[in-house]
Design an enzyme around this catalytic site. Structure first.
Site, mmCIF file in Angstrom:
data_model
loop_
_atom_site.group_PDB
_atom_site.id
_atom_site.type_symbol
_atom_site.label_atom_id
_atom_site.label_comp_id
_atom_site.label_asym_id
_atom_site.label_seq_id
_atom_site.Cartn_x
_atom_site.Cartn_y
_atom_site.Cartn_z
ATOM 1 C CE LYS A 36 -1.865 -1.171 3.962
ATOM 2 N NZ LYS A 36 -1.117 -2.416 4.280
ATOM 3 N NE ARG A 56 -3.856 -1.209 10.573
ATOM 4 C CZ ARG A 56 -2.777 -0.777 9.914
ATOM 5 N NH1 ARG A 56 -2.765 0.402 9.348
ATOM 6 N NH2 ARG A 56 -1.732 -1.533 9.819
ATOM 7 N NE ARG A 100 8.362 -2.528 5.998
ATOM 8 C CZ ARG A 100 7.051 -2.362 6.194
ATOM 9 N NH1 ARG A 100 6.324 -1.705 5.301
ATOM 10 N NH2 ARG A 100 6.460 -2.855 7.261
ATOM 11 N NE ARG A 159 7.131 -0.536 9.887
ATOM 12 C CZ ARG A 159 5.969 -0.449 9.242
ATOM 13 N NH1 ARG A 159 5.909 0.234 8.103
ATOM 14 N NH2 ARG A 159 4.877 -1.010 9.698
ATOM 15 N NE ARG A 171 2.878 -5.038 11.062
ATOM 16 C CZ ARG A 171 3.911 -4.842 10.236
ATOM 17 N NH1 ARG A 171 5.094 -5.363 10.520
ATOM 18 N NH2 ARG A 171 3.765 -4.118 9.158
HETATM 19 P P1 AP5 Z 1 4.961 -1.560 1.777
HETATM 20 O O1 AP5 Z 1 4.571 -0.782 0.579
HETATM 21 O O2 AP5 Z 1 5.683 -0.867 2.874
HETATM 22 O O3 AP5 Z 1 3.697 -2.360 2.329
HETATM 23 P P2 AP5 Z 1 2.440 -1.841 3.141
HETATM 24 O O4 AP5 Z 1 1.230 -2.518 2.602
HETATM 25 O O5 AP5 Z 1 2.416 -0.354 3.184
HETATM 26 O O6 AP5 Z 1 2.768 -2.498 4.543
HETATM 27 P P3 AP5 Z 1 2.969 -1.878 5.991
HETATM 28 O O7 AP5 Z 1 3.712 -2.923 6.787
HETATM 29 O O8 AP5 Z 1 3.596 -0.538 5.982
HETATM 30 O O9 AP5 Z 1 1.511 -1.791 6.446
HETATM 31 P P4 AP5 Z 1 0.940 -1.988 7.801
HETATM 32 O O10 AP5 Z 1 -0.471 -1.804 7.477
HETATM 33 O O11 AP5 Z 1 1.249 -3.197 8.572
HETATM 34 O O12 AP5 Z 1 1.712 -0.891 8.675
HETATM 35 P P5 AP5 Z 1 1.366 0.600 9.033
HETATM 36 O O13 AP5 Z 1 2.597 1.371 8.905
HETATM 37 O O14 AP5 Z 1 0.135 1.059 8.357
HETATM 38 O O15 AP5 Z 1 5.850 -2.794 1.258
HETATM 39 C C1 AP5 Z 1 6.424 -3.754 2.131
HETATM 40 C C2 AP5 Z 1 7.752 -4.245 1.543
HETATM 41 O O16 AP5 Z 1 7.528 -4.950 0.315
HETATM 42 C C3 AP5 Z 1 8.742 -3.121 1.201
HETATM 43 O O17 AP5 Z 1 10.032 -3.587 1.507
HETATM 44 C C4 AP5 Z 1 8.603 -2.934 -0.323
HETATM 45 O O18 AP5 Z 1 9.825 -2.546 -0.876
HETATM 46 C C5 AP5 Z 1 8.168 -4.313 -0.799
HETATM 47 N N1 AP5 Z 1 7.150 -4.259 -1.852
HETATM 48 C C6 AP5 Z 1 6.097 -3.408 -1.901
HETATM 49 N N2 AP5 Z 1 5.309 -3.667 -2.948
HETATM 50 C C7 AP5 Z 1 5.872 -4.754 -3.580
HETATM 51 C C8 AP5 Z 1 5.499 -5.513 -4.734
HETATM 52 N N3 AP5 Z 1 4.387 -5.236 -5.424
HETATM 53 N N4 AP5 Z 1 6.304 -6.540 -5.096
HETATM 54 C C9 AP5 Z 1 7.412 -6.833 -4.376
HETATM 55 N N5 AP5 Z 1 7.819 -6.147 -3.287
HETATM 56 C C10 AP5 Z 1 7.048 -5.114 -2.870
HETATM 57 O O19 AP5 Z 1 0.960 0.454 10.590
HETATM 58 C C11 AP5 Z 1 1.925 0.137 11.588
HETATM 59 C C12 AP5 Z 1 1.238 0.088 12.946
HETATM 60 O O20 AP5 Z 1 0.663 1.379 13.270
HETATM 61 C C13 AP5 Z 1 0.057 -0.883 13.072
HETATM 62 O O21 AP5 Z 1 0.470 -2.207 13.369
HETATM 63 C C14 AP5 Z 1 -0.738 -0.233 14.227
HETATM 64 O O22 AP5 Z 1 -0.161 -0.510 15.455
HETATM 65 C C15 AP5 Z 1 -0.591 1.249 13.937
HETATM 66 N N6 AP5 Z 1 -1.665 1.783 13.062
HETATM 67 C C16 AP5 Z 1 -1.528 2.315 11.815
HETATM 68 N N7 AP5 Z 1 -2.713 2.673 11.309
HETATM 69 C C17 AP5 Z 1 -3.641 2.380 12.257
HETATM 70 C C18 AP5 Z 1 -5.047 2.506 12.319
HETATM 71 N N8 AP5 Z 1 -5.770 3.006 11.291
HETATM 72 N N9 AP5 Z 1 -5.676 2.081 13.439
HETATM 73 C C19 AP5 Z 1 -4.993 1.603 14.500
HETATM 74 N N10 AP5 Z 1 -3.647 1.440 14.502
HETATM 75 C C20 AP5 Z 1 -2.972 1.822 13.384
#
Ligand code: AP5
Length: 216
Positions: A13, A88, A127, A160, A171
């Site tokens: 995403k 979420r 990552r 991270r 997660r």
């Molecule tokens: P990346 O693009 O970073 O993936 P992502 O879907 O953004 O995954 P995240 O881990 O960032 O999402 P998340 O939802 O767990 O974490 P968030 O930061 O929102 O890609 C991942 C890797 O793959 C990278 O290395 C990239 O290079 C590679 N890649 C990407 N696309 C690719 C492809 N197509 N092919 C191959 N490789 C690829 O949340 C973190 C924490 O914050 C949560 O656990 C929670 O505690 C809190 N939080 C955040 N939002 C909320 C909310 N709304 N409510 C409550 N708590 C929240």
């Protein structure tokens, strides 16, 4: 155009949001990035959020909802936004609809990145992020030009602290139970579009670009 990017951790995403933001001029709002910055800066919100994030649990709804409402009401979000990592929970989705309704706006499209758990795990465990500018890399899929160094600012690349095996698994569990029901929620609203999140970065972008119009 107001778009929600929905999908499990590691669906890509954040990676697609960066490209979409650049190409279509939409504001990228990542609740994960906002919360990580709050933790880094030791703000009150950061102090409250830290332990939830380290465990891979969701931060309480009220904290996140307020952050998002405030962010999307600013002028730079008027043209449209990409919500990455929000909503979420059903409560977050309902509150988002309510807040947008008050602004005479709505969620126009929800892109659901359907991604295999094994793909998510491989992406998250490989990552690496820049400690300084936050840019994202992957040891195999998107390696930096120089090992351990950011291509953009020469900062050090780190893992991270929620990208450890145990936290990744938690997660993914939390995603299934708390966020999974949103697929049905947005199907009912008629805004859901499913894309194959297992595709590589370029192929995935080719599949989602048709939902957007070029920036003027
Ligand atoms: P990346 O693009 O970073 O993936 P992502 O879907 O953004 O995954 P995240 O881990 O960032 O999402 P998340 O939802 O767990 O974490 P968030 O930061 O929102 O890609 C991942 C890797 O793959 C990278 O290395 C990239 O290079 C590679 N890649 C990407 N696309 C690719 C492809 N197509 N092919 C191959 N490789 C690829 O949340 C973190 C924490 O914050 C949560 O656990 C929670 O505690 C809190 N939080 C955040 N939002 C909320 C909310 N709304 N409510 C409550 N708590 C929240």
């Amino acid at each position: 155009m107001n778009v929600v990017l929905l999908g499990p951790p590691g669906a890509g995403k954040g990676t697609q949001a960066k490209v979409l933001e650049e190409k279509f001029g939409l504001l990228h709002v990542s609740t994960g990035d906002i919360l990580r910055s709050a933790v880094k800066n030791g703000t009150e919100i950061g102090k409250k959020a830290k332990s939830y994030m380290t465990r891979g649990e969701l931060v309480p709804d009220l904290i996140v909802i307020d952050l998002v409402k405030e962010r999307i009401s600013k002028d730079d979000g008027k043209k449209g936004f990409l919500l990455d990592g929000f909503p979420r929970t059903e409560r977050q989705a309902e509150e988002l609809d309510k807040a947008l309704g008050e602004m005479k706006r709505s969620v126009d499209k929800v892109l659901y990145f359907k991604t295999s758990p094994s793909v998510s795990v491989k992406r998250l465990s490989g990552r690496r992020v820049c400690k300084v500018c936050g840019a994202n890399f992957h040891l195999v899929n998107m390696p930096p030009k120089r090992q351990g160094i950011c291509d953009y600012c020469d900062g050090a690349l780190i893992q991270r602290n929620d990208d450890t095996e145990a936290t990744i698994n938690n997660r993914l569990r939390v995603y299934e139970s708390e966020t999974g029901p949103l697929i049905g929620y947005y199907k009912k609203e008629g805004t859901l579009e499913e894309v194959n999140g297992d595709l590589d970065v370029k192929e995935l972008f080719q599949n989602i670009r048709k939902f957007f119009s070029e920036k003027k």
